[in-house]
Design a protein around this motif. Structure first.
Motif, PDB file in Angstrom:
ATOM      1  N   VAL A   2      -1.348  -8.570  34.503  1.00 42.44           N
ATOM      2  CA  VAL A   2      -0.174  -8.263  35.321  1.00 42.44           C
ATOM      3  C   VAL A   2      -0.606  -7.993  36.755  1.00 42.44           C
ATOM      4  N   VAL A   3       0.348  -8.101  37.666  1.00 42.37           N
ATOM      5  CA  VAL A   3       0.021  -8.076  39.088  1.00 42.37           C
ATOM      6  C   VAL A   3      -0.606  -6.759  39.523  1.00 42.37           C
ATOM      7  N   TRP A   4      -0.231  -5.651  38.866  1.00 39.60           N
ATOM      8  CA  TRP A   4      -0.771  -4.362  39.293  1.00 39.60           C
ATOM      9  C   TRP A   4      -2.237  -4.195  38.919  1.00 39.60           C
ATOM     10  N   MET A  53       0.347 -20.557  51.657  1.00 40.79           N
ATOM     11  CA  MET A  53      -0.645 -20.667  50.596  1.00 40.79           C
ATOM     12  C   MET A  53      -1.547 -19.442  50.530  1.00 40.79           C
ATOM     13  N   ARG A  54      -1.706 -18.737  51.643  1.00 40.75           N
ATOM     14  CA  ARG A  54      -2.555 -17.540  51.612  1.00 40.75           C
ATOM     15  C   ARG A  54      -1.964 -16.461  50.728  1.00 40.75           C
ATOM     16  N   LEU A  55      -0.639 -16.448  50.587  1.00 35.70           N
ATOM     17  CA  LEU A  55      -0.002 -15.410  49.784  1.00 35.70           C
ATOM     18  C   LEU A  55      -0.312 -15.567  48.304  1.00 35.70           C
ATOM     19  N   TYR A  56      -0.559 -16.799  47.877  1.00 31.33           N
ATOM     20  CA  TYR A  56      -0.733 -17.031  46.445  1.00 31.33           C
ATOM     21  C   TYR A  56      -2.010 -16.408  45.892  1.00 31.33           C
ATOM     22  N   GLY A  57      -2.939 -16.028  46.755  1.00 27.53           N
ATOM     23  CA  GLY A  57      -4.097 -15.300  46.270  1.00 27.53           C
ATOM     24  C   GLY A  57      -3.763 -13.872  45.885  1.00 27.53           C
ATOM     25  N   TYR A  58      -2.609 -13.382  46.383  1.00 26.46           N
ATOM     26  CA  TYR A  58      -2.198 -12.000  46.146  1.00 26.46           C
ATOM     27  C   TYR A  58      -1.026 -11.906  45.174  1.00 26.46           C
ATOM     28  N   ILE A  59      -0.136 -12.895  45.241  1.00 29.73           N
ATOM     29  CA  ILE A  59       1.091 -12.901  44.434  1.00 29.73           C
ATOM     30  C   ILE A  59       1.303 -14.307  43.905  1.00 29.73           C
ATOM     31  N   GLU A  64       7.044 -11.812  40.836  1.00 28.96           N
ATOM     32  CA  GLU A  64       6.038 -10.761  41.020  1.00 28.96           C
ATOM     33  C   GLU A  64       6.288  -9.995  42.314  1.00 28.96           C
ATOM     34  N   LEU A  65       6.655 -10.706  43.360  1.00 30.39           N
ATOM     35  CA  LEU A  65       6.940 -10.047  44.630  1.00 30.39           C
ATOM     36  C   LEU A  65       8.111  -9.082  44.484  1.00 30.39           C
ATOM     37  N   LEU A  66       9.158  -9.488  43.790  1.00 25.61           N
ATOM     38  CA  LEU A  66      10.310  -8.612  43.582  1.00 25.61           C
ATOM     39  C   LEU A  66       9.905  -7.381  42.771  1.00 25.61           C
ATOM     40  N   ASP A  67       9.075  -7.577  41.744  1.00 26.25           N
ATOM     41  CA  ASP A  67       8.595  -6.436  40.961  1.00 26.25           C
ATOM     42  C   ASP A  67       7.832  -5.457  41.847  1.00 26.25           C
ATOM     43  N   LEU A  68       6.999  -5.979  42.712  1.00 28.56           N
ATOM     44  CA  LEU A  68       6.212  -5.127  43.604  1.00 28.56           C
ATOM     45  C   LEU A  68       7.108  -4.395  44.599  1.00 28.56           C
ATOM     46  N   GLN A 114      10.802  -1.989  34.445  1.00 26.84           N
ATOM     47  CA  GLN A 114       9.862  -1.928  35.558  1.00 26.84           C
ATOM     48  C   GLN A 114       8.654  -1.100  35.123  1.00 26.84           C
ATOM     49  N   LEU A 115       7.463  -1.658  35.257  1.00 28.17           N
ATOM     50  CA  LEU A 115       6.261  -1.032  34.714  1.00 28.17           C
ATOM     51  C   LEU A 115       5.193  -0.781  35.766  1.00 28.17           C
ATOM     52  N   GLY A 116       5.584  -0.813  37.037  1.00 32.04           N
ATOM     53  CA  GLY A 116       4.615  -0.553  38.094  1.00 32.04           C
ATOM     54  C   GLY A 116       4.196   0.907  38.131  1.00 32.04           C
ATOM     55  N   PRO A 117       3.109   1.218  38.817  1.00 34.22           N
ATOM     56  CA  PRO A 117       2.584   2.587  38.832  1.00 34.22           C
ATOM     57  C   PRO A 117       3.552   3.628  39.379  1.00 34.22           C
TER      58      PRO A 117
END
Length: 226
Positions: A2-4, A53-59, A64-68, A114-117
């Motif tokens: 997961v993204v976190w 394209m640089r964003l795809y290394g992070y998201i 995923e962006l909306l979750d964050l 929602q399961l983020g920290p």
């Protein structure tokens, strides 16, 4: 993964420094200004002056962006108080205030869990305030408060958006539609509605929210006292 939990790429200072936090902050600023329709990986990248394209290394995806984004604003929801009633009331009020600052949040509340920290910290503090109350009561009680908050917040935000779209404030709306209701109620077909409009309490948004919340909390208290 997961993204976190997914590691971020190594820092690259050129052409512009980037991080997951910066991406999310830029997305929130876009959404605060123009709603969720203004949020896309392309638009966020443009706001940060980097290639998409640089964003795809992070998201990996917009989801995923909306979750964050949702988790980031949950950092502003920190229930306080002594005892379950104060904490649940504080949670409700804080959630409402955050949704007023970030209207787009109303469109994302109540979806998949929602399961983020930050969201987990909020949930932990709310559940811990219930003490040793049986989980058979705790889970539906917290669920009832959460459902009330989501419904109330969505109604308020929808009304605010409708007011902006129509250009009519509450007084102007009453002036426009008041004569119609007067004629309709004069037919005698809707006596209960007429009585409510003529004799019922006319609460502002804050009073309406807190009165409804008290009804929910009173019901939980009555259940706990059995």
């Amino acid at each position: 993964m997961v993204v976190w939990e997914r590691p971020e790429p190594p820092d690259r200072p050129a052409p512009a420094p980037l991080s997951r936090e910066r991406i999310v902050r830029a997305a929130i600023e876009l959404a605060d200004a123009d709603g969720l329709d203004a949020v896309s990986l392309r638009k966020v990248a443009a706001a940060l002056d980097v290639g998409p394209m640089r964003l795809y290394g992070y998201i990996a995806t917009k989801e995923e962006l909306l979750d964050l984004m949702v988790d980031a604003v949950h950092a502003e929801i920190r229930p306080t108080g002594q005892g379950w009633r104060e904490v649940l009331g504080s949670f409700a009020e804080a959630t409402r205030q955050v949704a007023h600052r970030h209207e787009w949040l109303a469109d994302l509340l109540g979806g998949r869990p929602q399961l983020g920290p930050n969201t987990l910290v909020t949930g932990e503090s709310v559940l811990a305030a219930m003490g040793d109350v049986d989980l058979g009561v705790v889970v539906p009680a917290v669920g009832a408060v959460t459902a009330y908050v989501i419904g109330a917040v969505r109604r308020e935000i929808t009304e605010r958006r409708a007011e902006r779209a129509s250009g009519l404030n509450q007084e102007q709306w009453q002036t426009t539609y008041g004569p119609y209701l007067t004629r309709t109620f004069a037919t005698g077909r809707f006596p209960a509605l007429a009585r409510m409009v003529h004799d019922g309490p006319h609460l502002d948004a804050d009073e309406t929210f807190r009165t409804g919340l008290d009804f929910v909390l009173d019901g939980i208290e009555a259940r706990l006292s059995r």
